[in-house]
Write a protein that holds these residues in place. Structure first.
Motif, PDB file in Angstrom:
ATOM      1  N   ASP A 151       0.632  -1.234   0.165  1.00  0.00           N
ATOM      2  CA  ASP A 151       0.170  -0.117   0.063  1.00  0.00           C
ATOM      3  C   ASP A 151       0.625   1.372  -0.044  1.00  0.00           C
ATOM      4  OD1 ASP A 151      -2.197  -1.190   0.531  1.00  0.00           O
ATOM      5  OD2 ASP A 151      -1.148  -1.953   1.776  1.00  0.00           O
ATOM      6  N   ARG A 152       1.929   1.030   0.680  1.00  0.00           N
ATOM      7  CA  ARG A 152       2.525   2.568   1.427  1.00  0.00           C
ATOM      8  C   ARG A 152       3.322   2.642  -0.516  1.00  0.00           C
ATOM      9  NH1 ARG A 152       7.853   0.602   4.067  1.00  0.00           N
ATOM     10  NH2 ARG A 152       8.366   0.214   2.393  1.00  0.00           N
ATOM     11  N   ASP A 153       3.876   1.493  -0.902  1.00  0.00           N
ATOM     12  CA  ASP A 153       4.394   1.428  -3.020  1.00  0.00           C
ATOM     13  C   ASP A 153       3.122   2.649  -3.267  1.00  0.00           C
ATOM     14  OD1 ASP A 153       6.866   0.780  -1.472  1.00  0.00           O
ATOM     15  OD2 ASP A 153       6.178  -1.142  -2.406  1.00  0.00           O
ATOM     16  N   SER A 154       2.036   1.657  -3.432  1.00  0.00           N
ATOM     17  CA  SER A 154       1.403   2.718  -4.029  1.00  0.00           C
ATOM     18  C   SER A 154       1.556   3.371  -4.289  1.00  0.00           C
ATOM     19  CB  SER A 154      -0.545   1.866  -3.753  1.00  0.00           C
ATOM     20  OG  SER A 154      -0.965   2.657  -2.384  1.00  0.00           O
ATOM     21  N   ILE A 155       1.623   4.352  -3.569  1.00  0.00           N
ATOM     22  CA  ILE A 155       1.375   5.941  -3.042  1.00  0.00           C
ATOM     23  C   ILE A 155       2.963   7.408  -3.265  1.00  0.00           C
ATOM     24  CG2 ILE A 155      -0.642   6.282  -1.359  1.00  0.00           C
ATOM     25  CD1 ILE A 155       1.030   7.012   0.710  1.00  0.00           C
ATOM     26  N   SER A 156       3.498   5.814  -3.966  1.00  0.00           N
ATOM     27  CA  SER A 156       4.739   5.743  -4.170  1.00  0.00           C
ATOM     28  C   SER A 156       4.977   7.165  -4.821  1.00  0.00           C
ATOM     29  CB  SER A 156       6.097   5.050  -4.424  1.00  0.00           C
ATOM     30  OG  SER A 156       6.372   4.688  -3.342  1.00  0.00           O
ATOM     31  N   GLU A 157       4.149   7.542  -5.942  1.00  0.00           N
ATOM     32  CA  GLU A 157       4.233   8.591  -6.949  1.00  0.00           C
ATOM     33  C   GLU A 157       4.169  10.065  -5.715  1.00  0.00           C
ATOM     34  OE1 GLU A 157       4.296  10.977  -9.733  1.00  0.00           O
ATOM     35  OE2 GLU A 157       4.835   9.134  -9.956  1.00  0.00           O
ATOM     36  N   LEU A 158       2.632   9.856  -5.811  1.00  0.00           N
ATOM     37  CA  LEU A 158       2.178  11.099  -4.556  1.00  0.00           C
ATOM     38  C   LEU A 158       3.734  11.801  -3.564  1.00  0.00           C
ATOM     39  CD1 LEU A 158      -0.859  10.337  -3.839  1.00  0.00           C
ATOM     40  CD2 LEU A 158      -0.324  11.751  -5.451  1.00  0.00           C
ATOM     41  N   ALA A 159       4.300  10.494  -2.479  1.00  0.00           N
ATOM     42  CA  ALA A 159       5.448  10.878  -2.165  1.00  0.00           C
ATOM     43  C   ALA A 159       6.157  10.962  -3.068  1.00  0.00           C
ATOM     44  CB  ALA A 159       5.923  10.073  -1.686  1.00  0.00           C
ATOM     45  N   TYR A 160       7.197  11.245  -4.566  1.00  0.00           N
ATOM     46  CA  TYR A 160       7.835  11.654  -5.044  1.00  0.00           C
ATOM     47  C   TYR A 160       7.581  13.043  -5.559  1.00  0.00           C
ATOM     48  CZ  TYR A 160      10.787  11.811  -9.243  1.00  0.00           C
ATOM     49  OH  TYR A 160      11.497  12.657  -9.791  1.00  0.00           O
ATOM     50  N   GLN A 161       6.411  13.240  -5.967  1.00  0.00           N
ATOM     51  CA  GLN A 161       6.120  14.484  -6.458  1.00  0.00           C
ATOM     52  C   GLN A 161       5.612  15.678  -5.989  1.00  0.00           C
ATOM     53  OE1 GLN A 161       5.514  14.574 -10.267  1.00  0.00           O
ATOM     54  NE2 GLN A 161       5.570  16.728  -9.219  1.00  0.00           N
ATOM     55  N   ASN A 162       5.475  15.212  -4.261  1.00  0.00           N
ATOM     56  CA  ASN A 162       5.969  16.323  -2.879  1.00  0.00           C
ATOM     57  C   ASN A 162       7.355  16.479  -2.867  1.00  0.00           C
ATOM     58  OD1 ASN A 162       6.346  16.307  -0.289  1.00  0.00           O
ATOM     59  ND2 ASN A 162       4.308  17.306  -0.105  1.00  0.00           N
ATOM     60  N   CYS A 163       8.228  15.380  -2.936  1.00  0.00           N
ATOM     61  CA  CYS A 163       9.497  16.262  -3.152  1.00  0.00           C
ATOM     62  C   CYS A 163      10.199  16.732  -4.332  1.00  0.00           C
ATOM     63  CB  CYS A 163      10.136  14.945  -2.912  1.00  0.00           C
ATOM     64  SG  CYS A 163      11.728  14.659  -3.506  1.00  0.00           S
ATOM     65  N   MET A 164       9.779  16.247  -5.461  1.00  0.00           N
ATOM     66  CA  MET A 164      10.080  17.423  -6.749  1.00  0.00           C
ATOM     67  C   MET A 164       9.360  18.740  -7.333  1.00  0.00           C
ATOM     68  SD  MET A 164      12.212  15.804  -8.509  1.00  0.00           S
ATOM     69  CE  MET A 164      12.190  14.335  -6.650  1.00  0.00           C
ATOM     70  N   ASP A 165       7.915  18.635  -6.327  1.00  0.00           N
ATOM     71  CA  ASP A 165       7.830  20.046  -6.626  1.00  0.00           C
ATOM     72  C   ASP A 165       7.842  21.070  -5.210  1.00  0.00           C
ATOM     73  OD1 ASP A 165       5.490  19.239  -8.012  1.00  0.00           O
ATOM     74  OD2 ASP A 165       3.959  18.905  -6.455  1.00  0.00           O
ATOM     75  N   PHE A 166       8.908  20.012  -4.388  1.00  0.00           N
ATOM     76  CA  PHE A 166       9.393  21.426  -3.043  1.00  0.00           C
ATOM     77  C   PHE A 166      10.760  21.773  -3.965  1.00  0.00           C
ATOM     78  CE2 PHE A 166      12.220  22.103   0.474  1.00  0.00           C
ATOM     79  CZ  PHE A 166      11.578  22.604   0.891  1.00  0.00           C
ATOM     80  N   LEU A 167      12.133  20.832  -4.701  1.00  0.00           N
ATOM     81  CA  LEU A 167      12.706  21.133  -4.592  1.00  0.00           C
ATOM     82  C   LEU A 167      12.440  22.017  -6.423  1.00  0.00           C
ATOM     83  CD1 LEU A 167      14.175  17.849  -4.947  1.00  0.00           C
ATOM     84  CD2 LEU A 167      14.964  19.236  -3.462  1.00  0.00           C
TER      85      LEU A 167
END
Length: 184
Positions: free
Chosen positions: A71-87
């Motif tokens: 389930d965690r891996d299924s939201i990886s895209e959202l976590a990754y996008q949060n990171c990239m948006d911040f950077l």
């Protein structure tokens, strides 16, 4: 002597001496994070005023504790996008280069450190129970990251730790305009 409440799911929670409406558990294994042990805290909870909180929190925790690394891996895209948006919003820093080099989005979890889990009732609108995971993360050292699950079932917010359980509450918009919450 401090007060206690009993959860059928996580056991005894002791009242925080500094914050009387906070109740802390012992560390609990969290399947979502490969059985990492974290404290779970019931927040903004006054037993004499909210008689259904523990039962509703137990149901949300039952739901949440069924979630696994899959389930965690299924939201990886959202976590990754949060990171990239911040950077994308901050000045380039060489220290962030490992984040920019992520090839598999599931690798983002190597840069996220969960610290505590809060179970609380949303103070606005439907006043449901939410499970909120406070995390530190390598890209946002000041405000960290939070993962919020409505009823412990489904991610309804991923953001910095800003004190809000939903995007709707954070930005004063209707629930149906909150992208993740509206999909619940």
């Amino acid at each position: 002597m401090s007060k206690e409440v009993i959860s059928k799911i996580i056991g005894r929670l002791k009242q925080d001496t500094g914050l009387p409406d906070w109740w802390k558990s012992e560390e609990i294994s969290i399947p979502f994070f490969d059985n990492m042990k974290l404290t779970i805290t019931f927040t903004d909870f006054e037993p004499e005023d909210d008689h259904t909180f523990v039962d509703e929190a137990d149901q949300a925790l039952t739901n949440f504790l069924k979630l696994t690394a899959v389930d965690r891996d299924s939201i990886s895209e959202l976590a990754y996008q949060n990171c990239m948006d911040f950077l994308d919003e901050v000045e380039y820093d060489e220290a962030d280069e490992p984040l920019r080099q992520i090839k598999n989005k599931n690798e983002i979890w190597n840069f996220i450190q969960p610290t505590e889990i809060y179970v609380t009732r949303r103070p606005y609108k439907e006043q449901d129970i939410y499970v909120q995971i406070a995390c530190e993360c390598d890209w946002e050292q000041e405000h960290g990251l939070q993962l919020v699950f409505k009823q412990g079932k489904k991610l309804t917010r991923i953001s910095d730790q800003d004190g809000h359980l939903t995007e709707a509450d954070a930005y004063g918009k209707p629930d149906e305009e909150d992208e993740l919450l509206s999909k619940f």
